[in-house]
Write an enzyme that holds these catalytic residues in place. Structure first.
Site, PDB file in Angstrom:
ATOM      1  N   ASP A   1      30.895 114.039  52.373  1.00 42.25           N
ATOM      2  CA  ASP A   1      30.573 113.494  53.697  1.00 42.25           C
ATOM      3  C   ASP A   1      31.217 114.297  54.813  1.00 42.25           C
ATOM      4  OD1 ASP A   1      28.812 111.158  53.517  1.00 42.25           O
ATOM      5  OD2 ASP A   1      30.353 110.390  52.192  1.00 42.25           O
TER       6      ASP A   1
ATOM      7  N   ARG B   1      35.861 100.855  45.298  1.00 41.19           N
ATOM      8  CA  ARG B   1      35.314 101.353  46.567  1.00 41.19           C
ATOM      9  C   ARG B   1      34.248 100.370  47.019  1.00 41.19           C
ATOM     10  NH1 ARG B   1      33.153 107.353  47.981  1.00 41.19           N
ATOM     11  NH2 ARG B   1      31.546 106.937  46.410  1.00 41.19           N
TER      12      ARG B   1
ATOM     13  N   ASP C   1      39.165  89.331  45.129  1.00 41.22           N
ATOM     14  CA  ASP C   1      39.175  88.065  44.394  1.00 41.22           C
ATOM     15  C   ASP C   1      38.907  88.257  42.897  1.00 41.22           C
ATOM     16  OD1 ASP C   1      39.942  86.507  46.511  1.00 41.22           O
ATOM     17  OD2 ASP C   1      37.980  85.601  46.875  1.00 41.22           O
TER      18      ASP C   1
HETATM   19  O1  LIG Z   1      32.205 112.304  50.485  1.00 40.62           O
HETATM   20  C1  LIG Z   1      32.694 112.401  49.341  1.00 40.62           C
HETATM   21  O2  LIG Z   1      32.875 113.499  48.775  1.00 40.62           O
HETATM   22  C2  LIG Z   1      33.100 111.167  48.659  1.00 40.62           C
HETATM   23  O3  LIG Z   1      33.207 110.146  49.275  1.00 40.62           O
HETATM   24  C3  LIG Z   1      33.279 111.180  47.187  1.00 40.62           C
HETATM   25  C4  LIG Z   1      31.960 110.736  46.598  1.00 40.62           C
HETATM   26  O4  LIG Z   1      31.928 110.102  45.452  1.00 40.62           O
HETATM   27  C5  LIG Z   1      30.869 111.746  46.808  1.00 40.62           C
HETATM   28  O5  LIG Z   1      31.291 113.024  46.613  1.00 40.62           O
HETATM   29  C6  LIG Z   1      29.609 111.588  46.027  1.00 40.62           C
HETATM   30  O6  LIG Z   1      29.235 110.463  45.716  1.00 40.62           O
HETATM   31  O7  LIG Z   1      28.994 112.623  45.766  1.00 40.62           O
END
Ligand SMILES: O=C([O-])C(=O)C[C@H](O)[C@@H](O)C(=O)[O-]
Length: 258
Positions: free
Chosen positions: A182, A76, A90
């Site tokens: 999110d 990510r 890369d």
């Molecule tokens: O918005 C989200 O749930 C995500 O993108 C997964 C993430 O890893 C998130 O839940 C987090 O970091 O708490």
């Protein structure tokens, strides 16, 4: 002189066969934990650089550990910028998870950055780790990279939900991935994961992705949630993170000790 091989992308193989794939996030920079996830039988690990301080050199070590243990390294990236995408690829990422993709134009930009021409305009480097340091002819490497690399875009805002059909139609998007935390914030329901409107929205994303024949992933805090969303049609279940799994194990240990 030995001729290095390119790793098989287990996540891509499973999703192409219509089988659900299971994995977890890696928040620490510890390669041993990647190996453990692989040996335990997970299909993929999402090496996070959005919410962690992991840098490219660390990601390279983690990707190596993933190849060793036969688990697909998904990286990510910090944000949807070509330079971050290039760095991850890369060092050998087999799939990219791109956060906060809110429109077809943003999805197209990610695909362009991830693929060599003619599909895209990824910066060319034939001597990096992904290219097996030049031990494979460049043309062969380019073909393998374009065939192997997956682009997975995160749907985690109401803007993305509104633009979902256009995002799903972008050539080169292998899957969309729901970020519940999110998304809940974007809906004004931060952290209300049981809210009925929130859950309806997630069902809607899954149904629309299925209708467009695009694979769909989701982050789940626990296995029960992953089973639920798999039943609802999700293909790529990312359950917890190394930190969460370790925290749960230590909590249980302390409880058991009484
Ligand atoms: O918005 C989200 O749930 C995500 O993108 C997964 C993430 O890893 C998130 O839940 C987090 O970091 O708490």
């Amino acid at each position: 002189m030995s001729r290095p091989n390119f790793p098989v992308n287990r996540l891509k193989t499973k999703l192409a066969a219509g089988q659900p794939a299971a994995g977890s996030f890696l928040f620490t920079g510890e390669p041993a934990l990647v190996e453990i996830m692989g040996y335990a039988g997970l299909d993929f690990v999402i090496i996070d650089t959005e919410h962690t301080p992991n840098d490219s050199l660390q990601v390279q070590h983690l990707v190596r550990a993933a190849e060793l243990a036969g688990i697909t390294p998904v990286v990510r990236v910090l944000a949807n910028y070509p330079a971050y995408i290039l760095r991850a690829l890369d060092v050998g990422a087999q799939a990219l998870l791109i956060p906060q993709v809110n429109s077809a134009a943003e999805a197209e930009s990610a695909v362009r950055a991830a693929k060599y021409g003619p599909q895209g305009e990824r910066g060319m480097a034939g001597i990096v780790r992904a290219a097996r340091y030049g031990f494979v002819p460049l043309g062969e490497y380019i073909q393998a990279a374009n065939d192997n690399t997956m682009v997975i875009v995160q749907v985690e805002s109401m803007a993305a939900v509104r633009n979902l059909d256009a995002i799903l139609a972008v050539d080169g998007v292998d899957a969309v991935f729901i970020g519940p935390a999110d998304l809940s914030q974007s809906m004004g329901l931060a952290g209300q994961f049981e809210n009925s409107e929130f859950r309806r929205t997630i069902h809607g994303i899954i149904d629309r992705a299925k209708a467009a024949d695009v694979r769909v992933g989701i982050f789940c805090a626990k296995a029960a949630d992953a089973r639920y969303w798999r039943e609802a049609g999700a293909d790529m279940l990312a359950v917890g993170a190394d930190t969460m799994l370790f925290a749960a194990a230590v909590r249980d240990l302390v409880k058991d000790l009484g």
